[in-house]
Write a protein that holds these residues in place. Structure first.
Motif, PDB file in Angstrom:
ATOM      1  N   MET A   1      40.576  44.150  24.395  1.00  0.00           N
ATOM      2  CA  MET A   1      39.841  43.077  23.748  1.00  0.00           C
ATOM      3  C   MET A   1      39.017  42.362  24.818  1.00  0.00           C
ATOM      4  O   MET A   1      39.516  41.998  25.868  1.00  0.00           O
ATOM      5  CB  MET A   1      40.827  42.130  23.073  1.00  0.00           C
ATOM      6  CG  MET A   1      40.175  41.031  22.329  1.00  0.00           C
ATOM      7  SD  MET A   1      41.231  40.011  21.252  1.00  0.00           S
ATOM      8  CE  MET A   1      42.832  40.071  21.937  1.00  0.00           C
ATOM      9  N   SER A   2      37.742  42.161  24.540  1.00  0.00           N
ATOM     10  CA  SER A   2      36.869  41.495  25.505  1.00  0.00           C
ATOM     11  C   SER A   2      36.748  40.006  25.178  1.00  0.00           C
ATOM     12  O   SER A   2      37.147  39.544  24.115  1.00  0.00           O
ATOM     13  CB  SER A   2      35.496  42.164  25.532  1.00  0.00           C
ATOM     14  OG  SER A   2      34.869  42.038  24.293  1.00  0.00           O
ATOM     15  N   ARG A   4      35.411  36.588  23.966  1.00  0.00           N
ATOM     16  CA  ARG A   4      34.612  36.256  22.776  1.00  0.00           C
ATOM     17  C   ARG A   4      33.253  35.714  23.174  1.00  0.00           C
ATOM     18  O   ARG A   4      33.108  35.058  24.197  1.00  0.00           O
ATOM     19  CB  ARG A   4      35.358  35.252  21.915  1.00  0.00           C
ATOM     20  CG  ARG A   4      36.576  35.893  21.269  1.00  0.00           C
ATOM     21  CD  ARG A   4      37.246  34.957  20.321  1.00  0.00           C
ATOM     22  NE  ARG A   4      38.350  35.657  19.679  1.00  0.00           N
ATOM     23  CZ  ARG A   4      39.421  35.058  19.211  1.00  0.00           C
ATOM     24  NH1 ARG A   4      39.534  33.744  19.283  1.00  0.00           N
ATOM     25  NH2 ARG A   4      40.371  35.749  18.648  1.00  0.00           N
ATOM     26  N   TRP A 130      34.096  43.920  15.351  1.00  0.00           N
ATOM     27  CA  TRP A 130      34.369  42.538  15.754  1.00  0.00           C
ATOM     28  C   TRP A 130      35.868  42.337  15.988  1.00  0.00           C
ATOM     29  O   TRP A 130      36.268  41.761  16.982  1.00  0.00           O
ATOM     30  CB  TRP A 130      33.912  41.546  14.695  1.00  0.00           C
ATOM     31  CG  TRP A 130      32.431  41.379  14.575  1.00  0.00           C
ATOM     32  CD1 TRP A 130      31.446  42.153  15.101  1.00  0.00           C
ATOM     33  CD2 TRP A 130      31.780  40.342  13.858  1.00  0.00           C
ATOM     34  NE1 TRP A 130      30.214  41.669  14.754  1.00  0.00           N
ATOM     35  CE2 TRP A 130      30.375  40.558  13.987  1.00  0.00           C
ATOM     36  CE3 TRP A 130      32.213  39.263  13.103  1.00  0.00           C
ATOM     37  CZ2 TRP A 130      29.443  39.725  13.386  1.00  0.00           C
ATOM     38  CZ3 TRP A 130      31.278  38.438  12.506  1.00  0.00           C
ATOM     39  CH2 TRP A 130      29.908  38.664  12.664  1.00  0.00           C
ATOM     40  N   GLU A 132      38.115  44.636  16.567  1.00  0.00           N
ATOM     41  CA  GLU A 132      38.552  45.427  17.723  1.00  0.00           C
ATOM     42  C   GLU A 132      38.163  44.760  19.040  1.00  0.00           C
ATOM     43  O   GLU A 132      38.925  44.737  19.991  1.00  0.00           O
ATOM     44  CB  GLU A 132      37.939  46.826  17.653  1.00  0.00           C
ATOM     45  CG  GLU A 132      38.495  47.688  16.539  1.00  0.00           C
ATOM     46  CD  GLU A 132      37.663  48.942  16.319  1.00  0.00           C
ATOM     47  OE1 GLU A 132      36.833  49.299  17.165  1.00  0.00           O
ATOM     48  OE2 GLU A 132      37.864  49.577  15.257  1.00  0.00           O
ATOM     49  N   GLN A 133      36.941  44.247  19.087  1.00  0.00           N
ATOM     50  CA  GLN A 133      36.420  43.693  20.321  1.00  0.00           C
ATOM     51  C   GLN A 133      36.915  42.282  20.610  1.00  0.00           C
ATOM     52  O   GLN A 133      37.202  41.954  21.759  1.00  0.00           O
ATOM     53  CB  GLN A 133      34.903  43.693  20.257  1.00  0.00           C
ATOM     54  CG  GLN A 133      34.217  43.391  21.567  1.00  0.00           C
ATOM     55  CD  GLN A 133      32.720  43.643  21.506  1.00  0.00           C
ATOM     56  OE1 GLN A 133      32.159  43.971  20.468  1.00  0.00           O
ATOM     57  NE2 GLN A 133      32.082  43.499  22.625  1.00  0.00           N
ATOM     58  N   TRP A 134      37.009  41.423  19.579  1.00  0.00           N
ATOM     59  CA  TRP A 134      37.326  40.016  19.828  1.00  0.00           C
ATOM     60  C   TRP A 134      38.524  39.507  19.057  1.00  0.00           C
ATOM     61  O   TRP A 134      38.856  38.328  19.151  1.00  0.00           O
ATOM     62  CB  TRP A 134      36.118  39.147  19.450  1.00  0.00           C
ATOM     63  CG  TRP A 134      34.854  39.564  20.112  1.00  0.00           C
ATOM     64  CD1 TRP A 134      34.652  39.739  21.460  1.00  0.00           C
ATOM     65  CD2 TRP A 134      33.606  39.859  19.495  1.00  0.00           C
ATOM     66  NE1 TRP A 134      33.372  40.121  21.702  1.00  0.00           N
ATOM     67  CE2 TRP A 134      32.688  40.193  20.505  1.00  0.00           C
ATOM     68  CE3 TRP A 134      33.158  39.840  18.187  1.00  0.00           C
ATOM     69  CZ2 TRP A 134      31.362  40.530  20.242  1.00  0.00           C
ATOM     70  CZ3 TRP A 134      31.852  40.171  17.919  1.00  0.00           C
ATOM     71  CH2 TRP A 134      30.956  40.517  18.952  1.00  0.00           C
ATOM     72  N   GLY A 135      39.177  40.373  18.264  1.00  0.00           N
ATOM     73  CA  GLY A 135      40.267  39.942  17.392  1.00  0.00           C
ATOM     74  C   GLY A 135      41.509  39.464  18.073  1.00  0.00           C
ATOM     75  O   GLY A 135      41.710  39.374  19.205  1.00  0.00           O
TER      76      GLY A 135
END
Length: 135
Positions: A1-2, A4, A130, A132-135
């Motif tokens: 996760m990156s 936000r 979204w 996957e990346q920021w959850g």
């Protein structure tokens, strides 16, 4: 996760932003937040042209605003926006508005949004990327 997405915009208080005493009225703060949120959406992959072509739009479901100190005519305001929370169907953005000259916190705001497919007005799930990346 990156990390936000976050963004910072900058606005000068103009005559049309103020009342007769030269103090910023609440609608002007919301316009400045709207500009920041639109640029934040572009960072999230929802730029204006993309939304116009897909007809998928972020729609406000809630706005909470705390007015801490007034801005005045001629002030430069820094607006900091960030994606704060995500679920499958909604997301939350948070904002701070700071007077550039002295660092005074003027306004904080929190907005809830959902995606809506137009013209049907049908709610849509947030993109899987979204979550996957920021959850």
């Amino acid at each position: 996760m990156s990390e936000r997405p976050t963004i910072e915009t900058r606005e000068e208080v103009m005559f049309f932003d103020t009342d007769c005493g030269g103090v910023v009225h609440n609608l002007a703060y919301l316009r400045m937040i709207e500009t920041c949120r639109t640029r934040l959406a572009a960072l999230m992959g929802m730029d204006l042209r993309g939304m116009a072509s897909t007809h998928l739009f972020p729609v406000l479901t809630r706005t909470e605003v705390d007015y801490k100190r007034p801005a005045k005519l001629g002030d430069w305001i820094v607006i900091r926006g960030r994606l704060a929370e995500l679920s499958r169907a909604r997301f939350i953005c948070e904002f701070e508005m700071i007077r550039e000259s002295d660092g005074t916190l003027l306004v904080t705001a929190r907005q809830g949004l959902a995606l809506v497919q137009m013209p049907e007005g049908r709610p849509a799930r947030l993109p899987a990327e979204w979550l996957e990346q920021w959850g």
